[in-house]
Design a protein around this motif. Structure first.
Motif, short mmCIF file in Angstrom:
data_model
loop_
_atom_site.label_atom_id
_atom_site.label_comp_id
_atom_site.label_asym_id
_atom_site.label_seq_id
_atom_site.Cartn_x
_atom_site.Cartn_y
_atom_site.Cartn_z
N ILE A 53 -1.00 -1.05 -6.35
CA ILE A 53 -1.08 -2.51 -6.29
C ILE A 53 -0.57 -3.04 -4.95
O ILE A 53 -1.15 -3.95 -4.37
CB ILE A 53 -0.26 -3.13 -7.45
CG1 ILE A 53 -0.98 -2.88 -8.79
CG2 ILE A 53 -0.04 -4.62 -7.23
CD1 ILE A 53 -0.16 -3.25 -10.00
N LEU A 54 0.50 -2.45 -4.43
CA LEU A 54 1.19 -3.01 -3.27
C LEU A 54 0.71 -2.48 -1.93
O LEU A 54 0.93 -3.13 -0.89
CB LEU A 54 2.69 -2.75 -3.39
CG LEU A 54 3.42 -3.50 -4.52
CD1 LEU A 54 4.84 -2.99 -4.65
CD2 LEU A 54 3.42 -5.01 -4.25
N VAL A 55 0.05 -1.32 -1.91
CA VAL A 55 -0.20 -0.64 -0.64
C VAL A 55 -1.70 -0.39 -0.45
O VAL A 55 -2.41 -0.06 -1.41
CB VAL A 55 0.59 0.69 -0.57
CG1 VAL A 55 0.31 1.41 0.73
CG2 VAL A 55 2.09 0.42 -0.73
N ARG A 56 -2.13 -0.51 0.80
CA ARG A 56 -3.50 -0.19 1.18
C ARG A 56 -3.47 0.77 2.37
O ARG A 56 -2.46 0.88 3.08
CB ARG A 56 -4.27 -1.46 1.57
CG ARG A 56 -4.48 -2.44 0.42
CD ARG A 56 -5.43 -1.86 -0.62
NE ARG A 56 -5.64 -2.75 -1.75
CZ ARG A 56 -4.92 -2.75 -2.85
NH1 ARG A 56 -3.89 -1.89 -2.96
NH2 ARG A 56 -5.19 -3.56 -3.85
N PRO A 57 -4.57 1.48 2.66
CA PRO A 57 -4.61 2.38 3.81
C PRO A 57 -4.19 1.66 5.09
O PRO A 57 -4.62 0.53 5.36
CB PRO A 57 -6.08 2.81 3.87
CG PRO A 57 -6.51 2.76 2.44
CD PRO A 57 -5.81 1.57 1.85
N GLY B 196 -4.07 7.49 4.28
CA GLY B 196 -3.66 6.67 5.41
C GLY B 196 -2.40 5.86 5.20
O GLY B 196 -2.12 4.93 5.97
N ILE B 197 -1.62 6.19 4.19
CA ILE B 197 -0.35 5.50 3.98
C ILE B 197 0.71 6.14 4.87
O ILE B 197 0.88 7.36 4.87
CB ILE B 197 0.08 5.57 2.50
CG1 ILE B 197 -1.00 4.99 1.59
CG2 ILE B 197 1.42 4.84 2.30
CD1 ILE B 197 -1.40 3.58 1.91
N GLU B 198 1.44 5.32 5.62
CA GLU B 198 2.49 5.81 6.50
C GLU B 198 3.83 5.76 5.76
O GLU B 198 4.14 4.78 5.09
CB GLU B 198 2.57 4.95 7.77
CG GLU B 198 1.27 4.93 8.56
CD GLU B 198 1.32 3.97 9.74
OE1 GLU B 198 2.42 3.41 10.00
OE2 GLU B 198 0.28 3.78 10.38
N THR C 196 4.92 -2.97 6.74
CA THR C 196 5.73 -2.40 5.67
C THR C 196 5.49 -3.18 4.38
O THR C 196 5.68 -4.40 4.34
CB THR C 196 7.23 -2.43 6.01
OG1 THR C 196 7.45 -1.73 7.25
CG2 THR C 196 8.06 -1.77 4.91
N ARG C 197 5.08 -2.48 3.35
CA ARG C 197 4.77 -3.15 2.10
C ARG C 197 5.79 -2.86 0.99
O ARG C 197 5.94 -3.66 0.08
CB ARG C 197 3.37 -2.72 1.62
CG ARG C 197 2.26 -3.14 2.57
CD ARG C 197 2.08 -4.65 2.60
NE ARG C 197 1.11 -5.06 3.63
CZ ARG C 197 1.46 -5.53 4.82
NH1 ARG C 197 2.75 -5.68 5.13
NH2 ARG C 197 0.55 -5.87 5.70
N ILE C 198 6.44 -1.70 1.06
CA ILE C 198 7.43 -1.35 0.03
C ILE C 198 8.68 -0.77 0.69
O ILE C 198 8.57 0.07 1.60
CB ILE C 198 6.90 -0.30 -0.97
CG1 ILE C 198 5.64 -0.79 -1.68
CG2 ILE C 198 7.97 0.05 -2.00
CD1 ILE C 198 5.02 0.26 -2.61
N ILE C 199 9.85 -1.22 0.24
CA ILE C 199 11.10 -0.51 0.50
C ILE C 199 11.55 0.02 -0.86
O ILE C 199 11.91 -0.74 -1.75
CB ILE C 199 12.18 -1.44 1.09
CG1 ILE C 199 11.68 -2.04 2.41
CG2 ILE C 199 13.48 -0.66 1.31
CD1 ILE C 199 12.63 -3.08 2.99
#
Length: 383
Positions: free
Chosen positions: A91-95, A121-123, A143-146
């Motif tokens: 839900i939170l992350v895209r390539p 492609g997630i860093e 940055t999408r998630i900590i």
């Protein structure tokens, strides 16, 4: 959420989420073992239920209970903790997006982010989340998630949730609250955006049910989680939801015993010459002790022990009699394991690999005298 006059945690654990039904008056939530539900007309749903993959009354009762315990607006239950993790990430992350993960975390999450989502492609950045400045410096525009564990698994490090939430930028702070449970820690009150649980552990509490959950105050996140439940289908079964709900009713009394037993075991092990270091936030020697005392209601039932050699660590795992050699945690029984070769084997070759001399212990609710005697004989057997 079903309204209840219950205010205290233990009362909410027992009563929130379900009222005795008007048909039979069942005190416990019934197990609705039905894949489909009769409708009162074309697309006229009775109570909002149509198909078991989309919604089920037993599962919904569990979700309402979980939301009440975290004092949150929404909760969604999944078939396992990792299913809940996967839903949050998707839900939170895209390539092309970036995720920050602590340098002491469950190996399964690292494996999912690094090896599976890394191919898309997630860093990923591995950061010591106890260092607020290091987290702040690691935050990027993408940055999408900590992702926080506190206490961490298996080193029991403590992260300042409020401080990290203050430097997150546009990222979402996700806190895995499995070790602490909502009885000991309320991440949403400290500024976190979403809370994750492996309900398999302390919430279920009896090592007999798999489950996961995401708890949030964000209506948009809840709608997207509901979409994933119905379209992906990694949902809790009615029986698993029932078992988890039953376990939650005794969460507070179990956690009190887990905490007191873990404190006694930690103090005993710290006194033994075979032990190099005890990692337990309830000890004044723990670097996160003062923060844990402010952020948590108690110090939990998990501890790790470092020995003087890998041989000693493996030997203690094989020498206990009452304490069972097994993975997982949070059940009424005490468990011991060697993370490097067991639960965290998927972190091999990374900075997350636990020390070879480290043993993780999930302290159960047995009589403390029996637990201390078992650890004493296991240590004596090393000589």
């Amino acid at each position: 959420m079903i309204e209840s006059t219950a205010q205290g945690f233990s009362s909410r654990a027992i009563h929130a989420g379900y009222e005795p039904d008007s048909h039979m008056g069942s005190i416990n939530v019934p197990i609705y073992a039905s894949t489909t539900f009769a409708q009162d007309g074309l697309a006229q749903l009775r109570g909002g239920y149509e198909y078991g993959r989309v919604a089920n009354p037993t599962v919904r009762a569990l979700e309402q209970t979980l939301a009440a315990l975290e004092e949150a607006s929404f909760a969604r239950a999944f078939s396992s903790g990792m299913a809940a993790v996967d839903a949050l990430i998707r839900i939170l992350v895209r390539p092309g997006d970036h995720v920050i993960l602590g340098n002491d975390a469950y190996g399964g999450i690292y494996r999912l982010l690094q090896h599976d989502y890394g191919e898309w492609g997630i860093e990923l950045s591995i950061v010591d989340t106890t260092d607020v400045a290091a987290v702040r410096d690691a935050v990027r525009e993408n940055t999408r998630i900590i992702w926080l564990e506190t206490p961490t698994n298996p080193a029991l490090n403590i992260t300042d949730i409020a401080a990290i939430s203050a430097v997150k930028g546009s990222a979402a702070v996700v806190v895995d609250n499995t070790f602490a449970t909502p009885y000991l820690q309320k991440p949403l009150e400290l500024g976190a955006d979403h809370v994750l649980h492996s309900t398999t552990k302390y919430l279920g509490g009896h090592s007999d049910v798999l489950g996961g959950a995401v708890v949030t105050n964000c209506a948009d996140m809840d709608e997207r989680l509901l979409y994933f439940q119905g379209n992906v289908g990694a949902v809790s079964s009615p029986f698993d939801a029932y078992l988890t709900t039953r376990g939650i009713k005794t969460l507070s009394v179990r956690m009190d015993r887990h905490c007191s037993n873990a404190q006694a075991v930690a103090e005993f092990l710290e006194s033994r010459p075979e032990v190099s270091q005890v990692l337990y936030p309830g000890l004044s020697s723990h670097p996160g002790h003062e923060l844990a005392a402010r952020q948590m209601r108690g110090f939990g039932g998990m501890l790790s022990v470092r020995f003087h050699s890998e041989e000693q660590a493996r030997g203690v795992c094989l020498n206990t009699r009452l304490v069972c050699l097994a993975e997982s945690l949070g059940g009424v029984e005490s468990l011991i394991e060697h993370p490097q070769s067991m639960t965290h084997a998927s972190a091999a070759g990374s900075v997350l690999v636990p020390p070879a001399d480290l043993v993780r212990i999930s302290v159960g609710i047995e009589d403390i005298e029996d637990l201390l005697a078992d650890f004493a004989q296991a240590l004596d057997a090393l000589h």
